[in-house]
Design an enzyme around this catalytic site. Structure first.
Site, PDB file in Angstrom:
ATOM      1  N   SER A 133     140.746  96.900  48.740  1.00 33.11           N
ATOM      2  CA  SER A 133     141.919  96.285  49.370  1.00 33.11           C
ATOM      3  C   SER A 133     141.642  94.862  49.837  1.00 33.11           C
ATOM      4  O   SER A 133     142.527  94.166  50.301  1.00 33.11           O
ATOM      5  CB  SER A 133     142.342  97.118  50.582  1.00 33.11           C
ATOM      6  N   GLY A 134     140.366  94.444  49.743  1.00 36.98           N
ATOM      7  CA  GLY A 134     140.016  93.139  50.289  1.00 36.98           C
ATOM      8  C   GLY A 134     139.607  93.222  51.746  1.00 36.98           C
ATOM      9  O   GLY A 134     139.433  92.216  52.418  1.00 36.98           O
ATOM     10  N   GLY A 135     139.436  94.452  52.231  1.00 32.33           N
ATOM     11  CA  GLY A 135     138.968  94.650  53.609  1.00 32.33           C
ATOM     12  C   GLY A 135     137.533  95.139  53.616  1.00 32.33           C
ATOM     13  O   GLY A 135     136.968  95.476  52.577  1.00 32.33           O
ATOM     14  N   VAL A 136     136.942  95.206  54.803  1.00 25.68           N
ATOM     15  CA  VAL A 136     135.525  95.560  54.910  1.00 25.68           C
ATOM     16  C   VAL A 136     135.275  97.034  54.574  1.00 25.68           C
ATOM     17  O   VAL A 136     134.252  97.392  53.984  1.00 25.68           O
ATOM     18  CB  VAL A 136     134.964  95.191  56.316  1.00 25.68           C
ATOM     19  N   CYS A 169     151.111  99.227  54.907  1.00 20.02           N
ATOM     20  CA  CYS A 169     149.959  99.349  54.024  1.00 20.02           C
ATOM     21  C   CYS A 169     150.151  98.501  52.776  1.00 20.02           C
ATOM     22  O   CYS A 169     151.147  98.615  52.075  1.00 20.02           O
ATOM     23  CB  CYS A 169     149.704 100.806  53.698  1.00 20.02           C
ATOM     24  N   GLY A 192     138.602 103.504  51.453  1.00 21.39           N
ATOM     25  CA  GLY A 192     137.835 103.187  52.659  1.00 21.39           C
ATOM     26  C   GLY A 192     138.402 103.847  53.900  1.00 21.39           C
ATOM     27  O   GLY A 192     138.416 103.254  54.971  1.00 21.39           O
ATOM     28  N   CYS A 212     152.538 106.115  51.632  1.00 20.52           N
ATOM     29  CA  CYS A 212     151.807 105.266  50.699  1.00 20.52           C
ATOM     30  C   CYS A 212     150.596 106.016  50.145  1.00 20.52           C
ATOM     31  O   CYS A 212     150.298 105.938  48.951  1.00 20.52           O
ATOM     32  CB  CYS A 212     151.384 103.985  51.401  1.00 20.52           C
TER      33      CYS A 212
END
Length: 395
Positions: free
Chosen positions: A9-12, A200, A124, A100
């Site tokens: 998602s581009g998150g940690v 989301c 994640g 989602c």
């Protein structure tokens, strides 16, 4: 080597999930879901999808895994956004994040992943998957994440056995600080990135503006109901059955203008939700006003002062039969059966002692302590120990 597609998602969190799977010897593919095109309703510089997809790409490059973007915006609009609008129009408050996961990540996205030859899909999420044997067959369990502060099992409360069978949650055994530490050690670009708070995968959306695109503003009146109103007097009622008592406890109080005083105006009852405090723009009260009811028919909003106002609390809620979902079908109740559980009616709420009562037409969830702001359209989840065993839409 089993193949896993990770929703990057581009998150940690998803970055570290991909790293851990690679360390465990899986063949990992990173896939970024693009779910939204309309930037007019996102708060532009707060995590637009472009920045996220770039971060996801950089993480994939760093980990040396293949990466691609899939455009799911049509599915997202149809299954999530249109559903949200229709629910708000009915005066209910949907939970897009739960939907989602059920409709996009573990359905449309999962099908794409399986078409790429994946054995599993990983996300994640801070939750864990267990496996037990029932009648000689594997049964999958959805367990709370180790980090009590971040446990996200609630958002997955609508998953099925088939979906869980193919799901992996690599960071469920870790705490958030541990995840950040791993990302920093691996020099991942997402290590210090703030968690996104928006819908989301859309990014941060201004919900009122978002709703106003589809739901026309319609001026209506705001009323205040006194906590001393006789509507709240405890009356001794003799019920003929447990079901009748529960129906009474789960039912909404019907408010009319003659039991309240007029305190302001609003732009449409369908923009507001039970328990909401902000956005009313009514001043001059000793304690803040909370919404205790909305009436879509008359376009009226009823409020009460303070978070202990009796109009906010109910002891039970109802879930219609077609909205009852068991992650553990072996625990499913038959009509007339009850089950002691812990339950929650919103993310991050402490688990509450409750009893499930199954009847012919649906299920009542009866709480030991009255609950504040039970909201139609939201999800109630029920748990035994650290396992989430089922959920339903509050009706």
């Amino acid at each position: 080597m089993k193949r896993v597609v990770v929703g990057l998602s581009g998150g940690v969190d998803s970055s570290v999930a991909a790293y851990l799977l690679k360390e465990q010897g899986y063949e990992v593919i990173g896939l970024f879901m693009k779910n939204w095109h309309d930037d007019s309703v996102t708060i532009s510089n707060e995590c637009p999808w472009l920045e996220d997809s770039n971060d996801a790409l950089l993480v994939a490059q760093k980990l040396g895994i293949p990466f691609q973007t899939v455009d799911l915006s049509e599915h997202y609009k149809e299954k999530i956004v249109d559903y949200m609008f229709s629910e708000y129009e009915k005066g209910r408050t949907p939970n897009p994040d739960v939907l989602c996961n059920r409709e996009i990540k573990f359905d449309v996205f999962m099908k794409i992943a399986l078409s790429l030859g994946a054995d599993y899909v990983a996300t994640g999420h801070y939750c864990r998957k267990g496996e037990i044997e029932i009648d000689g067959k594997p049964m999958y369990q959805l367990l709370a994440g180790i980090d009590g502060n971040k446990d996200q099992s609630y958002f997955l409360c609508q998953l099925s056995q088939d979906q869980l069978a193919k799901a992996l949650f690599p960071i469920g055994e870790l705490t958030k600080p541990e995840v950040r530490e791993i990302a920093a050690k691996m020099e991942l670009v997402t290590a210090e990135k703030k968690d996104s708070q928006g819908l989301c995968f859309i990014g941060k959306v201004r919900l009122p503006e978002f709703l106003q695109q589809q739901l026309q503003p319609k001026e209506g009146l705001i009323y205040e109901v006194s906590a001393q109103n006789e509507l709240y007097q405890e009356n001794q009622i003799n019920f003929d059955s447990v079901e009748e008592k529960l129906k009474y406890e789960a039912s909404n109080i019907h408010y009319t203008p003659d039991v309240a005083k007029l305190v302001g105006k609003h732009q449409g009852a369908h923009y507001y939700t039970i328990g909401q405090r902000k956005g009313l723009n009514v001043g001059g009260t000793k304690e803040p006003l909370f919404i205790i009811a909305t009436d879509i028919e008359t376009n009226a909003i009823y409020t009460g002062q303070g978070h202990n106002h009796p109009g906010l609390f109910k002891k039970a809620l109802f879930v219609a039969n077609d909205e009852v979902h068991w992650i553990r079908p072996d625990l499913c109740l038959k009509s007339g059966e009850t089950l002691k559980v812990k339950a929650r009616i919103r993310y991050r709420q402490e688990l509450q002692q409750a009893t499930l009562h199954q009847f012919d037409n649906g299920m009542y969830v009866e709480f030991e302590q009255p609950q504040s702001a039970i909201t139609e359209g939201q999800f109630v989840s029920w748990h035994i120990g650290e396992e989430l065993i089922g959920s339903g839409v509050i009706s």
